[in-house]
Design a protein around this motif. Structure first.
Motif, PDB file in Angstrom:
ATOM      1  N   GLY A  69      34.881  42.542  59.733  1.00 50.85           N
ATOM      2  CA  GLY A  69      35.998  43.461  59.567  1.00 50.85           C
ATOM      3  C   GLY A  69      36.841  43.148  58.345  1.00 50.85           C
ATOM      4  N   ASP A  70      36.581  41.991  57.700  1.00 53.47           N
ATOM      5  CA  ASP A  70      37.297  41.652  56.473  1.00 53.47           C
ATOM      6  C   ASP A  70      36.707  42.414  55.293  1.00 53.47           C
ATOM      7  N   VAL A  71      37.535  42.650  54.303  1.00 56.71           N
ATOM      8  CA  VAL A  71      37.068  43.041  52.980  1.00 56.71           C
ATOM      9  C   VAL A  71      37.315  41.817  52.114  1.00 56.71           C
ATOM     10  N   VAL A  72      36.237  41.328  51.492  1.00 55.89           N
ATOM     11  CA  VAL A  72      36.329  40.114  50.683  1.00 55.89           C
ATOM     12  C   VAL A  72      36.015  40.429  49.231  1.00 55.89           C
ATOM     13  N   GLU A  73      36.521  39.578  48.378  1.00 53.71           N
ATOM     14  CA  GLU A  73      36.320  39.707  46.943  1.00 53.71           C
ATOM     15  C   GLU A  73      35.776  38.380  46.431  1.00 53.71           C
ATOM     16  N   ALA A  74      34.608  38.408  45.803  1.00 53.50           N
ATOM     17  CA  ALA A  74      34.008  37.216  45.196  1.00 53.50           C
ATOM     18  C   ALA A  74      34.172  37.324  43.692  1.00 53.50           C
ATOM     19  N   THR A  75      34.722  36.277  43.099  1.00 51.71           N
ATOM     20  CA  THR A  75      34.957  36.259  41.660  1.00 51.71           C
ATOM     21  C   THR A  75      34.291  35.039  41.050  1.00 51.71           C
ATOM     22  N   ALA A  76      33.648  35.248  39.903  1.00 47.97           N
ATOM     23  CA  ALA A  76      33.029  34.178  39.132  1.00 47.97           C
ATOM     24  C   ALA A  76      33.632  34.183  37.735  1.00 47.97           C
ATOM     25  N   VAL A  77      33.989  32.993  37.236  1.00 50.07           N
ATOM     26  CA  VAL A  77      34.563  32.860  35.900  1.00 50.07           C
ATOM     27  C   VAL A  77      33.819  31.742  35.171  1.00 50.07           C
ATOM     28  N   VAL A  78      33.317  32.022  33.977  1.00 50.18           N
ATOM     29  CA  VAL A  78      32.681  30.978  33.168  1.00 50.18           C
ATOM     30  C   VAL A  78      33.779  30.053  32.647  1.00 50.18           C
ATOM     31  N   VAL A  79      33.631  28.748  32.918  1.00 48.19           N
ATOM     32  CA  VAL A  79      34.624  27.780  32.443  1.00 48.19           C
ATOM     33  C   VAL A  79      34.048  26.829  31.392  1.00 48.19           C
ATOM     34  N   ARG A  80      32.718  26.794  31.259  1.00 48.04           N
ATOM     35  CA  ARG A  80      32.089  25.982  30.216  1.00 48.04           C
ATOM     36  C   ARG A  80      30.788  26.635  29.814  1.00 48.04           C
ATOM     37  N   ARG A  97      41.992  42.768  56.319  1.00 46.59           N
ATOM     38  CA  ARG A  97      41.550  42.151  57.575  1.00 46.59           C
ATOM     39  C   ARG A  97      41.734  43.140  58.717  1.00 46.59           C
ATOM     40  N   ALA A  98      40.755  43.150  59.616  1.00 43.53           N
ATOM     41  CA  ALA A  98      40.851  43.972  60.820  1.00 43.53           C
ATOM     42  C   ALA A  98      42.102  43.572  61.604  1.00 43.53           C
ATOM     43  N   ASP A  99      42.704  44.547  62.281  1.00 41.60           N
ATOM     44  CA  ASP A  99      43.915  44.303  63.057  1.00 41.60           C
ATOM     45  C   ASP A  99      43.746  44.932  64.437  1.00 41.60           C
ATOM     46  N   PRO A 100      42.873  44.319  65.292  1.00 46.17           N
ATOM     47  CA  PRO A 100      42.537  44.921  66.579  1.00 46.17           C
ATOM     48  C   PRO A 100      43.725  45.072  67.529  1.00 46.17           C
ATOM     49  N   ALA A 101      44.811  44.345  67.303  1.00 44.00           N
ATOM     50  CA  ALA A 101      45.998  44.491  68.158  1.00 44.00           C
ATOM     51  C   ALA A 101      46.598  45.892  68.024  1.00 44.00           C
ATOM     52  N   ARG A 102      46.366  46.546  66.895  1.00 42.19           N
ATOM     53  CA  ARG A 102      46.889  47.896  66.663  1.00 42.19           C
ATOM     54  C   ARG A 102      45.902  48.977  67.056  1.00 42.19           C
ATOM     55  N   GLY A 103      44.638  48.601  67.312  1.00 43.11           N
ATOM     56  CA  GLY A 103      43.626  49.589  67.681  1.00 43.11           C
ATOM     57  C   GLY A 103      42.253  49.137  67.227  1.00 43.11           C
ATOM     58  N   ASP A 104      41.223  49.761  67.802  1.00 46.54           N
ATOM     59  CA  ASP A 104      39.847  49.337  67.522  1.00 46.54           C
ATOM     60  C   ASP A 104      39.454  49.427  66.058  1.00 46.54           C
ATOM     61  N   SER A 105      39.990  50.395  65.340  1.00 39.89           N
ATOM     62  CA  SER A 105      39.597  50.562  63.943  1.00 39.89           C
ATOM     63  C   SER A 105      40.731  50.236  62.970  1.00 39.89           C
ATOM     64  N   ALA A 106      41.815  49.648  63.464  1.00 43.48           N
ATOM     65  CA  ALA A 106      42.962  49.341  62.611  1.00 43.48           C
ATOM     66  C   ALA A 106      42.644  48.161  61.694  1.00 43.48           C
ATOM     67  N   ALA A 107      43.179  48.212  60.498  1.00 44.76           N
ATOM     68  CA  ALA A 107      43.022  47.132  59.524  1.00 44.76           C
ATOM     69  C   ALA A 107      44.230  47.130  58.607  1.00 44.76           C
ATOM     70  N   THR A 108      44.414  46.004  57.942  1.00 48.60           N
ATOM     71  CA  THR A 108      45.567  45.830  57.063  1.00 48.60           C
ATOM     72  C   THR A 108      45.114  45.338  55.703  1.00 48.60           C
ATOM     73  N   ALA A 109      45.641  45.960  54.646  1.00 50.18           N
ATOM     74  CA  ALA A 109      45.468  45.423  53.297  1.00 50.18           C
ATOM     75  C   ALA A 109      46.481  44.291  53.166  1.00 50.18           C
ATOM     76  N   LEU A 110      46.010  43.097  52.895  1.00 51.59           N
ATOM     77  CA  LEU A 110      46.878  41.924  52.874  1.00 51.59           C
ATOM     78  C   LEU A 110      47.749  41.918  51.618  1.00 51.59           C
ATOM     79  N   ALA A 111      49.046  41.699  51.796  1.00 50.44           N
ATOM     80  CA  ALA A 111      49.961  41.607  50.655  1.00 50.44           C
ATOM     81  C   ALA A 111      49.606  40.390  49.806  1.00 50.44           C
ATOM     82  N   GLU A 112      49.207  39.319  50.450  1.00 48.06           N
ATOM     83  CA  GLU A 112      48.778  38.093  49.772  1.00 48.06           C
ATOM     84  C   GLU A 112      47.353  37.799  50.205  1.00 48.06           C
ATOM     85  N   PRO A 113      46.373  37.934  49.295  1.00 47.45           N
ATOM     86  CA  PRO A 113      44.989  37.612  49.673  1.00 47.45           C
ATOM     87  C   PRO A 113      44.879  36.158  50.155  1.00 47.45           C
TER      88      PRO A 113
END
Length: 126
Positions: A69-80, A97-113
């Protein structure tokens, strides 16, 4: 040799419930590592015109749980940038992140990842 330091690739993905392996809808750490392989592949294509090969991880840290139920972001950065190798820093963050306390399909966009996984790895290109 071209310096590719700072080149960045990010992929975003919804994690379906079919990927939950553990109680609490937890997803195994390998899920994030698979995403790191995907962003590393695109990074090699952008910098060198080849998919490259993942040679090793020198550090992997699992910092927070990843859940179905999460939406994730994978980031790669060349450092050398070496002659044939690239050192890459990876970060997997949870941005929704899914927010099942609000309902079966409820989710929240996180203010702070949430930083879930970090790693440093080496890729090799021909």
């Amino acid at each position: 040799m071209t310096d590719h330091n700072g080149t960045t690739v990010t992929h975003r993905r919804y994690i379906p419930y079919s990927h939950a392996h553990y109680g609490g809808d937890l997803v195994d750490g390998a899920y994030g590592l698979g995403m790191f392989g995907d962003v590393a592949t695109e990074l090699c294509i952008l910098t060198d015109g080849d998919e490259g090969l993942f040679a090793s991880y020198t550090d992997v840290q699992f910092k927070a749980p990843v859940r179905a139920g999460d939406v994730v972001e994978a980031t790669a950065v060349v450092v050398r940038t070496g002659t044939r190798s690239r050192t890459v820093e990876f970060t997997l963050t949870v941005v929704c992140r899914a927010d099942p306390a609000r309902g079966d399909s409820a989710a929240t966009a996180l203010a702070e990842p949430i930083t879930a996984t970090t790693a440093t790895g080496t890729v090799v290109v021909p």
